[in-house]
Design an enzyme around this catalytic site. Structure first.
Site, PDB file in Angstrom:
ATOM      1  N   GLY A   1       0.824  -1.210   0.000  1.00 49.57           N
ATOM      2  CA  GLY A   1       0.000   0.000   0.000  1.00 49.57           C
ATOM      3  C   GLY A   1       0.851   1.250   0.000  1.00 49.57           C
ATOM      4  O   GLY A   1       2.022   1.207  -0.396  1.00 49.57           O
TER       5      GLY A   1
ATOM      6  N   LEU B   1       0.505   3.624  -2.002  1.00 50.22           N
ATOM      7  CA  LEU B   1       0.888   3.555  -3.424  1.00 50.22           C
ATOM      8  C   LEU B   1       1.345   4.910  -3.957  1.00 50.22           C
ATOM      9  O   LEU B   1       0.746   5.936  -3.686  1.00 50.22           O
ATOM     10  CB  LEU B   1      -0.299   3.048  -4.252  1.00 50.22           C
ATOM     11  CG  LEU B   1      -0.840   1.664  -3.856  1.00 50.22           C
ATOM     12  CD1 LEU B   1      -1.949   1.241  -4.813  1.00 50.22           C
ATOM     13  CD2 LEU B   1       0.256   0.604  -3.814  1.00 50.22           C
TER      14      LEU B   1
ATOM     15  N   HIS C   1       4.607   2.468  -7.896  1.00 51.09           N
ATOM     16  CA  HIS C   1       3.663   1.344  -7.891  1.00 51.09           C
ATOM     17  C   HIS C   1       2.740   1.424  -9.110  1.00 51.09           C
ATOM     18  O   HIS C   1       2.433   0.402  -9.734  1.00 51.09           O
ATOM     19  CB  HIS C   1       2.764   1.391  -6.640  1.00 51.09           C
ATOM     20  CG  HIS C   1       3.464   1.134  -5.355  1.00 51.09           C
ATOM     21  ND1 HIS C   1       3.630   2.096  -4.397  1.00 51.09           N
ATOM     22  CD2 HIS C   1       4.024   0.006  -4.851  1.00 51.09           C
ATOM     23  CE1 HIS C   1       4.263   1.588  -3.361  1.00 51.09           C
ATOM     24  NE2 HIS C   1       4.520   0.327  -3.605  1.00 51.09           N
TER      25      HIS C   1
ATOM     26  N   GLN D   1       8.498  -8.797   7.715  1.00 50.29           N
ATOM     27  CA  GLN D   1       9.669  -8.285   6.995  1.00 50.29           C
ATOM     28  C   GLN D   1      10.232  -7.016   7.613  1.00 50.29           C
ATOM     29  O   GLN D   1      11.198  -6.459   7.105  1.00 50.29           O
ATOM     30  CB  GLN D   1       9.363  -8.094   5.509  1.00 50.29           C
ATOM     31  CG  GLN D   1       8.438  -6.947   5.166  1.00 50.29           C
ATOM     32  CD  GLN D   1       8.106  -6.933   3.684  1.00 50.29           C
ATOM     33  OE1 GLN D   1       7.304  -7.732   3.213  1.00 50.29           O
ATOM     34  NE2 GLN D   1       8.713  -6.039   2.933  1.00 50.29           N
TER      35      GLN D   1
ATOM     36  N   GLY E   1       9.502  -3.846  -8.412  1.00 52.17           N
ATOM     37  CA  GLY E   1      10.322  -2.707  -8.833  1.00 52.17           C
ATOM     38  C   GLY E   1      11.810  -2.958  -8.639  1.00 52.17           C
ATOM     39  O   GLY E   1      12.222  -3.634  -7.687  1.00 52.17           O
ATOM     40  N   GLU E   2      12.606  -2.395  -9.529  1.00 49.06           N
ATOM     41  CA  GLU E   2      14.069  -2.543  -9.417  1.00 49.06           C
ATOM     42  C   GLU E   2      14.666  -1.668  -8.321  1.00 49.06           C
ATOM     43  O   GLU E   2      15.845  -1.765  -8.042  1.00 49.06           O
ATOM     44  CB  GLU E   2      14.737  -2.216 -10.761  1.00 49.06           C
ATOM     45  CG  GLU E   2      14.555  -3.330 -11.775  1.00 49.06           C
ATOM     46  CD  GLU E   2      15.343  -3.113 -13.047  1.00 49.06           C
ATOM     47  OE1 GLU E   2      15.829  -1.993 -13.281  1.00 49.06           O
ATOM     48  OE2 GLU E   2      15.454  -4.078 -13.825  1.00 49.06           O
TER      49      GLU E   2
ATOM     50  N   ASP F   1      14.053  -2.066  -5.329  1.00 50.00           N
ATOM     51  CA  ASP F   1      14.429  -3.144  -4.402  1.00 50.00           C
ATOM     52  C   ASP F   1      15.074  -4.248  -5.232  1.00 50.00           C
ATOM     53  O   ASP F   1      14.537  -5.346  -5.361  1.00 50.00           O
ATOM     54  CB  ASP F   1      13.183  -3.643  -3.667  1.00 50.00           C
ATOM     55  CG  ASP F   1      12.568  -2.545  -2.821  1.00 50.00           C
ATOM     56  OD1 ASP F   1      13.217  -2.112  -1.866  1.00 50.00           O
ATOM     57  OD2 ASP F   1      11.460  -2.091  -3.145  1.00 50.00           O
TER      58      ASP F   1
ATOM     59  N   SER G   1       9.434   6.360  -3.181  1.00 48.00           N
ATOM     60  CA  SER G   1       9.294   5.411  -2.083  1.00 48.00           C
ATOM     61  C   SER G   1       8.231   5.979  -1.150  1.00 48.00           C
ATOM     62  O   SER G   1       8.113   7.212  -1.023  1.00 48.00           O
ATOM     63  CB  SER G   1      10.630   5.305  -1.334  1.00 48.00           C
ATOM     64  OG  SER G   1      10.419   4.747  -0.053  1.00 48.00           O
ATOM     65  N   SER G   2       7.485   5.096  -0.498  1.00 45.93           N
ATOM     66  CA  SER G   2       6.463   5.599   0.435  1.00 45.93           C
ATOM     67  C   SER G   2       7.155   6.337   1.592  1.00 45.93           C
ATOM     68  O   SER G   2       6.567   7.195   2.232  1.00 45.93           O
ATOM     69  CB  SER G   2       5.603   4.461   0.951  1.00 45.93           C
ATOM     70  OG  SER G   2       6.421   3.388   1.279  1.00 45.93           O
TER      71      SER G   2
HETATM   72  O1  PAF Z   1       8.347  -4.427  -2.060  1.00 43.80           O
HETATM   73  C1  PAF Z   1       7.401  -4.479  -1.268  1.00 43.80           C
HETATM   74  O2  PAF Z   1       6.547  -3.605  -1.190  1.00 43.80           O
HETATM   75  C2  PAF Z   1       7.271  -5.686  -0.352  1.00 43.80           C
HETATM   76  O3  PAF Z   1       8.511  -6.133   0.066  1.00 43.80           O
HETATM   77  C3  PAF Z   1       6.453  -6.841  -0.979  1.00 43.80           C
HETATM   78  C4  PAF Z   1       7.138  -7.411  -2.187  1.00 43.80           C
HETATM   79  C5  PAF Z   1       5.061  -6.338  -1.332  1.00 43.80           C
HETATM   80  C6  PAF Z   1       6.303  -7.969   0.052  1.00 43.80           C
HETATM   81  O4  PAF Z   1       5.634  -7.553   1.190  1.00 43.80           O
END
Ligand code: PAF
Length: 281
Positions: A30, A32, A36, A60, A148-149, A151, A186-187
């Site tokens: 989210g 977004l 995104h 995570q 996305g690249e 990450d 980035s958020s």
């Molecule tokens: O990149 C992200 O936003 C998150 O790491 C993902 C891939 C949605 C997993 O929670």
């Protein structure tokens, strides 16, 4: 637009798709932004049906403060998606729906990809990412999934995940989308003051100069140069800079003409952690 909250309901909806229809998945947490939107637009162009998941995955986050501060903006997110296509299936499960009784991640062996850079500084992060992405891929069973690249390390790990778990999906990496000043979307950018958000354009500027320098100098010299640039910056604190082979994420020992290299960076600005990367050749 169809908003689905349970696995059961999602499975029912996906069962109505024709066998020859191509299904795309865009996993998100989210908040977004334009980055995104680029993933979702591409998924809509390339598939007959698209699922966008919005789920802030607790496993995570190695830092509970980061999780607490993660913006929850479902209403605005739905507006972003609605503008792209009214046919998108939005999956917004609860934590219980995804983790049942135990909020715990699986331990993966991603062949070493998980131990460097983000993995080294964010213990357990990639186990959490792997757990939720595996869960979403096995639930949705998409033909293609989009990441996305920005990450880039996560992207390599997800490719590895599909290989080690034998998940039949094409993982598509999409280019980094940048704000007008070059800062990668980035958020987390929303947490920066206007002044520092502007200052943070220094990250991409430095990466671009590093790319030029890499044309003539060794990886070690380039890394030292980048470190030195940040030492002189009053507001931005460098956490790491690495130059690696693009797919293996192994450090560069000696440059070879036929190999692709990439520079990665993590920086703190006003206590907000920002990451970025660039292809060097
Ligand atoms: O990149 C992200 O936003 C998150 O790491 C993902 C891939 C949605 C997993 O929670």
């Amino acid at each position: 637009m169809l908003l689905i909250k349970t696995r059961e309901h999602l499975i029912e909806r996906l069962a109505t798709l024709e066998k020859n229809e191509c299904l795309g998945l865009v996993p998100t947490m989210g908040a977004l932004h334009i980055g995104h939107a680029a993933l979702v637009n591409r998924a809509v162009e390339e598939n007959n049906a698209v699922v966008v998941s919005i789920f802030v995955n607790p496993t995570q986050f190695n830092n509970s403060d980061d999780l607490d501060k993660y913006p929850l903006t479902l209403k605005a997110d739905l507006e972003v998606l609605e503008k792209i296509s009214k046919d998108i299936i939005v999956f917004t499960p609860s934590i219980e729906e995804m983790y049942h009784d135990e909020i715990k991640s699986t331990n993966y062996d991603f062949g070493g990809l998980e131990h460097v850079m983000e993995g080294a500084f964010r213990t357990g992060h990639f186990d959490g990412v792997g757990t939720i992405v595996e869960s979403l891929l096995t639930l949705v069973k998409p033909d293609k999934a989009y990441f996305g690249e920005k990450d880039f390390q996560q992207l390599q790990i997800i490719k590895k995940l599909t290989e080690i778990r034998n998940i039949p999906v094409t993982i598509i990496g999409c280019p980094i989308v940048r704000e007008a000043n070059g800062l990668a979307y980035s958020s987390r950018n929303e947490r920066l003051s206007k002044n520092i958000r502007n200052e943070a354009s220094f990250i991409y500027k430095t990466l671009k100069s590093a790319k030029n320098l890499f044309g003539t100098e060794s990886a070690m010299i380039v890394k030292d140069w980048v470190t030195n640039q940040f030492e002189q910056h009053p507001e931005l604190k460098l956490e790491y800079v690495e130059i690696t082979q693009a797919n293996t994420l192994k450090p560069v020992v000696k440059k070879q003409k036929n190999k692709k290299y990439r520079a990665f960076i993590a920086v703190y600005a006003e206590g907000v952690r920002l990451i970025d990367n660039i292809a060097l050749n």
